[in-house]
Design an enzyme around this catalytic site. Sequence first.
Site, PDB file in Angstrom:
ATOM      1  N   LYS A 122       0.904  -1.349   0.128  1.00 38.95           N
ATOM      2  CA  LYS A 122       0.136  -0.006   0.108  1.00 38.95           C
ATOM      3  C   LYS A 122       0.905   1.231   0.000  1.00 38.95           C
ATOM      4  O   LYS A 122       1.684   1.560   0.785  1.00 38.95           O
ATOM      5  CB  LYS A 122      -1.001   0.262   1.144  1.00 38.95           C
ATOM      6  CG  LYS A 122      -1.765   1.193   1.190  1.00 38.95           C
ATOM      7  CD  LYS A 122      -2.837   0.897   2.531  1.00 38.95           C
ATOM      8  CE  LYS A 122      -3.886   2.262   2.499  1.00 38.95           C
ATOM      9  NZ  LYS A 122      -4.904   1.868   3.597  1.00 38.95           N
ATOM     10  N   ASP A 134      -1.512  10.475  -6.413  1.00 36.40           N
ATOM     11  CA  ASP A 134      -0.183  10.200  -6.779  1.00 36.40           C
ATOM     12  C   ASP A 134       0.201   8.788  -6.509  1.00 36.40           C
ATOM     13  O   ASP A 134       1.214   7.996  -6.677  1.00 36.40           O
ATOM     14  CB  ASP A 134       0.859  10.827  -5.801  1.00 36.40           C
ATOM     15  CG  ASP A 134       0.650  10.957  -4.503  1.00 36.40           C
ATOM     16  OD1 ASP A 134      -0.162   9.926  -4.121  1.00 36.40           O
ATOM     17  OD2 ASP A 134       0.940  11.967  -3.785  1.00 36.40           O
ATOM     18  N   ASP A 261     -16.773  -0.470  -0.265  1.00 37.42           N
ATOM     19  CA  ASP A 261     -15.472  -0.872  -0.649  1.00 37.42           C
ATOM     20  C   ASP A 261     -14.342  -1.147   0.249  1.00 37.42           C
ATOM     21  O   ASP A 261     -13.211  -1.738   0.085  1.00 37.42           O
ATOM     22  CB  ASP A 261     -14.862  -0.182  -1.833  1.00 37.42           C
ATOM     23  CG  ASP A 261     -14.746   1.487  -1.264  1.00 37.42           C
ATOM     24  OD1 ASP A 261     -15.940   2.039  -0.612  1.00 37.42           O
ATOM     25  OD2 ASP A 261     -13.697   1.837  -0.870  1.00 37.42           O
TER      26      ASP A 261
END
EC number: 2.7.7.-
Length: 504
Positions: A122, A134, A261
């Site tokens: 991550k 980004d 999600d």
Amino acid sequence: MSTAMPGAFSPPRGLADLPLCPVYSRLGRPFHQPVAATSLPEPRMVHFNAALAGELGFGPEAGPQLLEILAGNRPWPGYASSASVYAGHQFGAWVPQLGDGRALLIAEVRTPARERVELQLKGAGPTPYSRGLDGRAVLRSSIREYLASEAMHALGVPTTRCLSLVASPQPVARETVESAAVVCRAAASFVRFGQFEYFAGRGQTEPMARLADHVIAEHFPHLQGHPERHAAWLGEVIERTARLIAQWQLLGFCHGVMNTDNFSVLGLTLDYGPFGFMDRFRWYHVCNHSDYEGRYAYRAQPEVGRWNCERLLQAVSPLLADAPGRAAEIGQDLLRRYASVYHRAVMRGWADKLGLREVRETDAGLIDEFLGLLQRGRGDFTRSFRLLGRIRTDSDAPARGVREAFADINAFDAWVADYRTRLRSEQNVDDEARAGRMNRVNPKYVLRNHLAQIAIDKAMLGDYSEVARLAELLRRPYDEQPDMEAYAAEPPDYMRNIEVSCSS
């Protein structure tokens, strides 16, 4: 200076022998896309989880070559990294396409215990799902996720794990300019509710069925021969979700961003963002300062979990029956399990926290009265439950050393009288044994926000010692650890009930 090794790259000893098990990656498109990580300059290991490394089957130390892999500067030997697509309901609003905007699946390995584990970086850089951002994570939020996932694991809560935390001086623009970091997360699967919603939103039943069958084959194999395997699987997902959120409530844990999600089909705590363990108890405590309406407040979490399960059922309804009406009936029958499973789990949990061997419906009043005392007196959630283990049934004397923690001592004394009566109603009351049981479910140490912030502040100055200290402390949250008593204290007033940003 970069720790990259010159010349040809050879895998760290033991890593090359770790058997890959690329099951999810073989699903291919449209579930995920191949993406290479973006190099992280001057990576430094903030903390390496030696215990988890041992479970995975490689050594307890991260040498320079393994650091390069965990920073995203080298691929895992023999594996092509990828990012998954999904959709979701965010704060109740439908978003038709999201996806791994900064996370990459970098390996699927088979552990010595024959378990398949997925490893994900991550903060590994942009992906096709980054939505113009980004793809980086900052050190601040990465420290929180690293510590929280391992703390929750030690508390006995189903969760993703973290193998490593790597920092870099690379600047990252958020609300202020911060430095970059990458965490390596581990889980049996990172499949989310939102992946099924993505295909449902596009009317694509075939890939949705393929994904469901993958999840069943890998994680619910006992259901493969079931005549109604999809319904049976969804029933188990609903039950796992209900039990998970009961555990959150019992620990005073607020997730902060309970979007669909961010919900795991395995019932794991997933995506640690603006989470928080409550200090002072408040039913409507909100830990995410972007949650202006309190949608994900502490008291709302159980109902949000049910609502999210309903969205999952709605998405996969074509797999339940050909006729929409019949599929809806099956879905509603499955959804009814949520309330009953949650109620049983949370009542059993509250009873355990009070040291009660039996669960009686009348106990709900005793629990509500105690939580009301905490609410009115602004009592500390974690500390107050831990102190209850000191109350004795062999005496009616005031519970000294306990009652002083409550603002309304008279009201607390009245509650203790009822509590003692309830304890004495059970056979063979043994105060010492009861206190031991209570101390195994009422932690002394949790990752309070102010403790995490102290570690973050030091780490930003290049001192990672507090991260290591907290990581070690939180491995044994139920133990007394006398030398660490200060970490069980309530936060100073200026650091109470910190609300955390989604910015990460």
